[in-house]
Write a protein that holds these residues in place. Structure first.
Motif, PDB file in Angstrom:
ATOM      1  N   ALA A 115      28.408  50.396  54.058  1.00 32.47           N
ATOM      2  CA  ALA A 115      27.897  48.815  53.970  1.00 32.47           C
ATOM      3  C   ALA A 115      29.092  48.390  52.910  1.00 32.47           C
ATOM      4  CB  ALA A 115      26.701  48.869  53.241  1.00 32.47           C
ATOM      5  N   VAL A 116      29.433  49.051  51.927  1.00 30.20           N
ATOM      6  CA  VAL A 116      30.494  48.733  51.139  1.00 30.20           C
ATOM      7  C   VAL A 116      31.892  48.644  51.906  1.00 30.20           C
ATOM      8  CG1 VAL A 116      32.311  49.571  49.243  1.00 30.20           C
ATOM      9  CG2 VAL A 116      29.519  49.811  49.079  1.00 30.20           C
ATOM     10  N   GLY A 117      32.244  49.519  52.795  1.00 29.50           N
ATOM     11  CA  GLY A 117      33.424  49.332  53.704  1.00 29.50           C
ATOM     12  C   GLY A 117      33.282  48.165  54.368  1.00 29.50           C
ATOM     13  N   LEU A 118      32.104  47.862  54.946  1.00 25.06           N
ATOM     14  CA  LEU A 118      31.973  46.587  55.830  1.00 25.06           C
ATOM     15  C   LEU A 118      32.248  45.336  55.076  1.00 25.06           C
ATOM     16  CD1 LEU A 118      28.980  47.664  58.245  1.00 25.06           C
ATOM     17  CD2 LEU A 118      31.303  47.195  58.724  1.00 25.06           C
ATOM     18  N   ALA A 119      31.644  45.351  53.959  1.00 24.99           N
ATOM     19  CA  ALA A 119      31.968  44.198  53.000  1.00 24.99           C
ATOM     20  C   ALA A 119      33.102  43.968  52.425  1.00 24.99           C
ATOM     21  CB  ALA A 119      30.704  44.271  51.790  1.00 24.99           C
ATOM     22  N   ILE A 120      33.796  45.261  52.108  1.00 29.08           N
ATOM     23  CA  ILE A 120      35.373  44.914  51.853  1.00 29.08           C
ATOM     24  C   ILE A 120      36.078  44.418  53.152  1.00 29.08           C
ATOM     25  CG2 ILE A 120      37.569  46.241  51.443  1.00 29.08           C
ATOM     26  CD1 ILE A 120      35.692  48.089  49.668  1.00 29.08           C
ATOM     27  N   GLY A 121      35.824  44.854  54.316  1.00 28.18           N
ATOM     28  CA  GLY A 121      36.543  44.250  55.546  1.00 28.18           C
ATOM     29  C   GLY A 121      35.887  42.927  55.806  1.00 28.18           C
ATOM     30  N   ALA A 122      35.230  42.217  55.266  1.00 25.38           N
ATOM     31  CA  ALA A 122      34.823  40.842  55.490  1.00 25.38           C
ATOM     32  C   ALA A 122      35.443  40.014  54.255  1.00 25.38           C
ATOM     33  CB  ALA A 122      33.276  40.854  55.543  1.00 25.38           C
ATOM     34  N   ASN A 123      35.750  40.512  53.596  1.00 29.39           N
ATOM     35  CA  ASN A 123      36.535  39.992  52.252  1.00 29.39           C
ATOM     36  C   ASN A 123      37.469  38.677  52.838  1.00 29.39           C
ATOM     37  OD1 ASN A 123      37.728  38.984  50.236  1.00 29.39           O
ATOM     38  ND2 ASN A 123      39.012  40.713  49.709  1.00 29.39           N
ATOM     39  N   PRO A 124      36.991  37.373  52.546  1.00 29.41           N
ATOM     40  CA  PRO A 124      37.758  36.320  53.157  1.00 29.41           C
ATOM     41  C   PRO A 124      39.028  35.925  52.177  1.00 29.41           C
ATOM     42  CG  PRO A 124      35.752  35.410  51.892  1.00 29.41           C
ATOM     43  CD  PRO A 124      35.718  37.189  51.743  1.00 29.41           C
ATOM     44  N   LEU A 125      39.216  36.632  51.041  1.00 29.00           N
ATOM     45  CA  LEU A 125      40.236  36.542  49.967  1.00 29.00           C
ATOM     46  C   LEU A 125      41.250  37.498  49.567  1.00 29.00           C
ATOM     47  CD1 LEU A 125      37.753  33.956  47.985  1.00 29.00           C
ATOM     48  CD2 LEU A 125      39.940  33.339  49.102  1.00 29.00           C
ATOM     49  N   PRO A 126      41.785  38.173  50.962  1.00 27.83           N
ATOM     50  CA  PRO A 126      42.715  39.442  50.259  1.00 27.83           C
ATOM     51  C   PRO A 126      43.718  38.908  49.493  1.00 27.83           C
ATOM     52  CG  PRO A 126      42.939  38.488  52.672  1.00 27.83           C
ATOM     53  CD  PRO A 126      41.733  37.665  52.050  1.00 27.83           C
ATOM     54  N   ILE A 127      44.129  39.804  48.823  1.00 32.70           N
ATOM     55  CA  ILE A 127      45.143  40.101  47.906  1.00 32.70           C
ATOM     56  C   ILE A 127      44.570  39.295  46.431  1.00 32.70           C
ATOM     57  CG2 ILE A 127      47.435  39.056  46.927  1.00 32.70           C
ATOM     58  CD1 ILE A 127      48.174  38.588  50.033  1.00 32.70           C
ATOM     59  N   VAL A 128      43.961  38.186  46.474  1.00 34.42           N
ATOM     60  CA  VAL A 128      43.759  37.703  45.348  1.00 34.42           C
ATOM     61  C   VAL A 128      42.201  38.485  44.753  1.00 34.42           C
ATOM     62  CG1 VAL A 128      42.239  35.618  44.396  1.00 34.42           C
ATOM     63  CG2 VAL A 128      44.262  35.239  45.689  1.00 34.42           C
ATOM     64  N   VAL A 129      41.218  38.796  45.850  1.00 30.59           N
ATOM     65  CA  VAL A 129      40.225  39.728  45.633  1.00 30.59           C
ATOM     66  C   VAL A 129      40.655  40.964  46.251  1.00 30.59           C
ATOM     67  CG1 VAL A 129      37.775  40.443  46.304  1.00 30.59           C
ATOM     68  CG2 VAL A 129      38.509  37.968  45.757  1.00 30.59           C
ATOM     69  N   PRO A 130      41.143  42.146  45.368  1.00 27.18           N
ATOM     70  CA  PRO A 130      42.224  43.063  46.068  1.00 27.18           C
ATOM     71  C   PRO A 130      41.503  44.489  46.862  1.00 27.18           C
ATOM     72  CG  PRO A 130      41.813  43.228  43.523  1.00 27.18           C
ATOM     73  CD  PRO A 130      41.023  42.109  44.140  1.00 27.18           C
ATOM     74  N   CYS A 131      41.176  43.835  47.944  1.00 26.84           N
ATOM     75  CA  CYS A 131      40.553  44.914  48.809  1.00 26.84           C
ATOM     76  C   CYS A 131      41.651  45.858  49.175  1.00 26.84           C
ATOM     77  CB  CYS A 131      40.050  44.149  50.145  1.00 26.84           C
ATOM     78  SG  CYS A 131      40.987  43.054  50.805  1.00 26.84           S
ATOM     79  N   HIS A 132      42.880  45.603  49.052  1.00 25.02           N
ATOM     80  CA  HIS A 132      44.022  46.422  49.598  1.00 25.02           C
ATOM     81  C   HIS A 132      43.913  47.719  48.431  1.00 25.02           C
ATOM     82  CE1 HIS A 132      45.742  43.804  46.490  1.00 25.02           C
ATOM     83  NE2 HIS A 132      46.733  44.726  46.336  1.00 25.02           N
ATOM     84  N   ARG A 133      43.400  47.555  47.232  1.00 28.33           N
ATOM     85  CA  ARG A 133      43.372  48.980  46.388  1.00 28.33           C
ATOM     86  C   ARG A 133      42.333  49.636  46.502  1.00 28.33           C
ATOM     87  NH1 ARG A 133      43.914  44.378  41.441  1.00 28.33           N
ATOM     88  NH2 ARG A 133      46.023  43.562  41.947  1.00 28.33           N
ATOM     89  N   VAL A 134      41.575  49.653  47.925  1.00 27.69           N
ATOM     90  CA  VAL A 134      40.433  50.671  47.843  1.00 27.69           C
ATOM     91  C   VAL A 134      41.242  51.389  49.188  1.00 27.69           C
ATOM     92  CG1 VAL A 134      38.203  50.775  48.762  1.00 27.69           C
ATOM     93  CG2 VAL A 134      38.788  48.890  47.323  1.00 27.69           C
ATOM     94  N   ILE A 135      40.761  52.995  48.949  1.00 27.58           N
ATOM     95  CA  ILE A 135      41.543  53.745  49.790  1.00 27.58           C
ATOM     96  C   ILE A 135      40.436  54.784  50.070  1.00 27.58           C
ATOM     97  CG2 ILE A 135      44.060  53.511  49.186  1.00 27.58           C
ATOM     98  CD1 ILE A 135      43.619  55.926  47.651  1.00 27.58           C
ATOM     99  N   GLY A 136      40.646  55.575  51.117  1.00 32.90           N
ATOM    100  CA  GLY A 136      39.780  56.738  51.404  1.00 32.90           C
ATOM    101  C   GLY A 136      39.572  57.758  50.099  1.00 32.90           C
ATOM    102  N   ALA A 137      38.499  58.472  50.123  1.00 29.47           N
ATOM    103  CA  ALA A 137      38.376  59.642  49.162  1.00 29.47           C
ATOM    104  C   ALA A 137      39.281  60.605  48.996  1.00 29.47           C
ATOM    105  CB  ALA A 137      36.836  59.997  49.389  1.00 29.47           C
ATOM    106  N   ASN A 138      40.098  60.695  49.973  1.00 26.66           N
ATOM    107  CA  ASN A 138      40.826  61.685  50.142  1.00 26.66           C
ATOM    108  C   ASN A 138      42.281  61.245  49.936  1.00 26.66           C
ATOM    109  OD1 ASN A 138      41.593  60.321  52.501  1.00 26.66           O
ATOM    110  ND2 ASN A 138      41.426  62.109  53.970  1.00 26.66           N
ATOM    111  N   GLY A 139      42.455  59.856  49.298  1.00 29.52           N
ATOM    112  CA  GLY A 139      43.705  59.401  48.976  1.00 29.52           C
ATOM    113  C   GLY A 139      44.536  58.626  50.285  1.00 29.52           C
ATOM    114  N   SER A 140      43.800  58.690  51.416  1.00 26.39           N
ATOM    115  CA  SER A 140      44.525  58.079  52.708  1.00 26.39           C
ATOM    116  C   SER A 140      44.288  56.606  52.726  1.00 26.39           C
ATOM    117  CB  SER A 140      43.967  58.866  53.874  1.00 26.39           C
ATOM    118  OG  SER A 140      42.724  58.564  54.059  1.00 26.39           O
ATOM    119  N   LEU A 141      45.089  55.873  53.283  1.00 26.53           N
ATOM    120  CA  LEU A 141      45.031  54.425  53.718  1.00 26.53           C
ATOM    121  C   LEU A 141      44.076  54.518  54.917  1.00 26.53           C
ATOM    122  CD1 LEU A 141      48.720  52.722  53.399  1.00 26.53           C
ATOM    123  CD2 LEU A 141      46.790  53.221  51.588  1.00 26.53           C
TER     124      LEU A 141
END
Length: 174
Positions: A115-141
């Motif tokens: 659910a967190v992943g879906l909410a992050i994917g729905a972020n309407p303000l990328p860059i400013v609300v930095p969803c790009h800083r979330v990566i997989g648990a194993n360090g993968s993009l």
């Protein structure tokens, strides 16, 4: 994003290292940032508003490497859960990453990783609300609405800026 017919929304498209970025806002708030050119915003006014002008200035400073923070009046439409997730994203320091599980734990919902992943994917303000800083648990993009190449660019950009802002004593030896 649903737009009320009575609200006076504005849009502005700017060039960036990622390509065109379209900003949407009203007279008081920035509502959305589109990294992929939207087709449904043609009816919006292209006259600048204060929030759009501020966003243009601050995104310019971000991409120039002269600013690591944003101070904008934001108003994103979403559920209370999405807002919890987006608020948590805002606490991730510039140039660092975290994972979906950590965000889930941060909001007190450690089992809600998907659910967190879906909410992050729905972020309407990328860059400013930095969803790009979330990566997989194993360090993968993993997942980024505008593509992993944009996510990689933003993460690399922030690392370069951090490196450039460190004093020579703080920089690692090569």
């Amino acid at each position: 994003m649903s737009i009320s017919p009575t609200a006076r929304f504005h849009r502005m498209t700017i060039e960036s290292p990622l390509g065109p970025i379209t900003l949407v806002g009203d007279e008081k708030h920035l509502h959305a940032i589109h990294l992929i050119e939207p087709t449904s915003l043609d009816a919006l006014s292209t006259s600048p508003s204060r929030p759009l002008s501020q966003a243009v200035e601050q995104l310019g400073a971000y991409f120039a490497g002269t600013s690591m923070d944003f101070d904008l009046d934001l108003l994103a439409q979403g559920t209370s859960f999405q807002h919890q997730v987006w608020d948590a994203l805002g606490t991730i320091p510039f140039g660092t990453t975290t994972n979906y599980g950590s965000i889930a734990a941060m909001i007190g919902r450690p089992r809600a990783v998907r659910a967190v992943g879906l909410a992050i994917g729905a972020n309407p303000l990328p860059i400013v609300v930095p969803c790009h800083r979330v990566i997989g648990a194993n360090g993968s993009l993993t997942g980024y609405a505008s593509g992993l190449e944009h996510k990689r660019f933003l993460l690399d950009h922030e690392q370069r800026v951090l490196h450039d802002h460190r004093s020579p004593r703080e920089r690692p030896a090569h």
